[in-house]
Design an enzyme around this catalytic site. Structure first.
Site, PDB file in Angstrom:
ATOM      1  N   GLY A 193      38.553  44.629  30.794  1.00  0.00           N
ATOM      2  CA  GLY A 193      39.525  43.762  31.460  1.00  0.00           C
ATOM      3  C   GLY A 193      40.113  44.410  32.700  1.00  0.00           C
ATOM      4  N   ASP A 194      40.446  45.690  32.589  1.00  0.00           N
ATOM      5  CA  ASP A 194      40.980  46.415  33.748  1.00  0.00           C
ATOM      6  C   ASP A 194      39.930  46.563  34.846  1.00  0.00           C
ATOM      7  OD1 ASP A 194      43.766  47.541  32.892  1.00  0.00           O
ATOM      8  OD2 ASP A 194      42.475  47.894  31.170  1.00  0.00           O
TER       9      ASP A 194
END
Length: 400
Positions: free
Chosen positions: A171-172
């Site tokens: 996600g990051d």
């Protein structure tokens, strides 16, 4: 025409970036820009610095990947004098990267609108869990939570077990990548108009963007994707299959390729079997087809299966661990893994720079800063004109 000589400076060598973010999303965006030549000034809190400095399994080496090509300046952004120095650095920058909770910059007197009054061409990349607006904007958000909200976490894993996760902070990393795309788009706009802008990159939306047709499938057909373990439902054959000495990936989910796989298996009849004759039919009988292929591969070594796949021109490959990558000739030929001289780590290796540009290739020009504030004298002294006495006073006051 002959290809022009490649530049060693990188496509973004005239770009100056100030990176304020910590942990993964902001710093990975900075890494991507730095790899392509940008000068990246990393602002860290005095003392311990970015928490990434101590992250890593077996050894704290993640910092040495994500902070390569950067200079470290230590500033306490909670002190007015630290905020003032940050403002002066940003006034000289093309891009500011931050991934704090929305409102944090404003609380430090560094609101993007104010910064852009001093520097109209400034591009500000803001990364947060839920974005800068909306009812959830003020909530704390990490990558794992964004993966859950964006739909990723719910569909990963085996159907009879709780949701699983990918072994990296996807996600990051996705948000950082979209932030980088935003920077490049904003630079094109600035080239035409002279004006910068703010890029609002939400972690959950970055995950949502790669969820393929999941939302449309539900909206149109009422289908909600479920956890499906090792397979992607309807895409067959495409799986990891057991061999005598390990596992091997085969992806033959296209009619002509599947026919070649059947010949390689000694089962050309399967290509004309009504259960497997086309994409839809194979998808409907996915488990049966996987069992047939596994019954063939389990009698062979990985090397034997690979030889058959290469001869038949079927997309397939081994499951690589780092040890395999370091020994593989293709990784070596393309410099996918690079070696760096390092003062702390013997035999230090990490991934190279991607993608590869023919005229302005990126490069790892320097190792990560080994000390918090390692470049204070160079940046705060050389760029902002602070004297050695100024720097000493700021150190005593714990501003730097």
């Amino acid at each position: 025409m002959s290809e022009p000589a490649a530049s060693t400076a990188g496509a973004l060598s005239d770009l100056r970036v100030v990176e304020m973010g910590q942990l993964i999303a902001g710093p990975f965006c900075g890494q991507l820009l730095g790899d392509m030549g940008a000068e990246v000034i990393k602002i860290e809190p005095p003392g311990a610095g970015d928490p990434m400095r101590v992250w890593g399994q077996g050894a704290p080496v993640w910092w040495d990947v994500i902070a390569r090509n950067k200079r470290s300046v230590s500033l306490d952004l909670r002190q007015v004098e630290g905020q003032g120095l940050a403002r002066r650095l940003i006034a000289q920058a093309d891009v500011l990267i931050e991934n704090f909770k929305p409102g944090t910059l404003e609380g430090w007197g560094l609101a993007p609108d104010d910064l852009r009054r001093d520097n109209p061409g400034l591009i500000v990349v803001r990364m947060s869990g839920y974005g800068q607006t909306g009812p959830y904007a003020a909530r704390a958000g990490f990558g794992g939570v964004a993966e859950a909200m964006g739909g990723w976490r719910r569909i990963v894993g085996d159907p009879d077990r709780p949701p699983s996760r990918m072994g990296v902070s996807i996600g990051d990393s996705l948000t950082a990548t979209y932030g980088c795309i935003g920077v490049l788009s904003a630079l094109h706009h600035r080239h035409r108009t002279g004006q910068g802008q703010v890029i609002d990159a939400a972690l959950y939306e970055s995950v949502l963007q790669v969820m393929e047709g999941m939302v449309a499938e539900y909206a149109v057909a009422g289908v909600t994707r479920q956890r499906s373990g090792a397979v992607l439902p309807g895409i067959a054959p495409s799986n990891v299959y057991p061999c005598l000495d390990g596992e091997y990936m085969i992806a033959a989910n296209q009619d002509a390729v599947f026919r070649r796989l059947c010949v390689a298996m000694g089962r050309p009849d399967l290509a004309d079997d009504p259960r497997y004759i086309d994409h839809v039919s194979r998808g409907a009988h996915q488990a049966q087809l996987d069992d047939l292929i596994a019954a063939w591969t389990i009698k062979l070594t990985i090397q034997e299966v690979e030889a058959a796949m290469l001869t038949a021109s079927v997309p397939a490959g081994r499951l690589f661990a780092p040890a395999d990558m370091l020994e593989d000739p293709h990784f070596a030929s393309r410099e996918a893994i690079i070696s760096m001289d390092h003062p702390r780590w013997k035999n230090f290796k990490m991934q190279g720079v991607f993608p590869k540009l023919s005229a302005t290739p990126g490069a790892v020009r320097s190792i990560a800063p080994q000390v918090v504030g390692e470049h204070n004298a160079e940046i705060l002294g050389g760029r902002l004109g602070l004297s050695s006495q100024d720097l000493e006073r700021l150190r005593d006051a714990r501003v730097i």
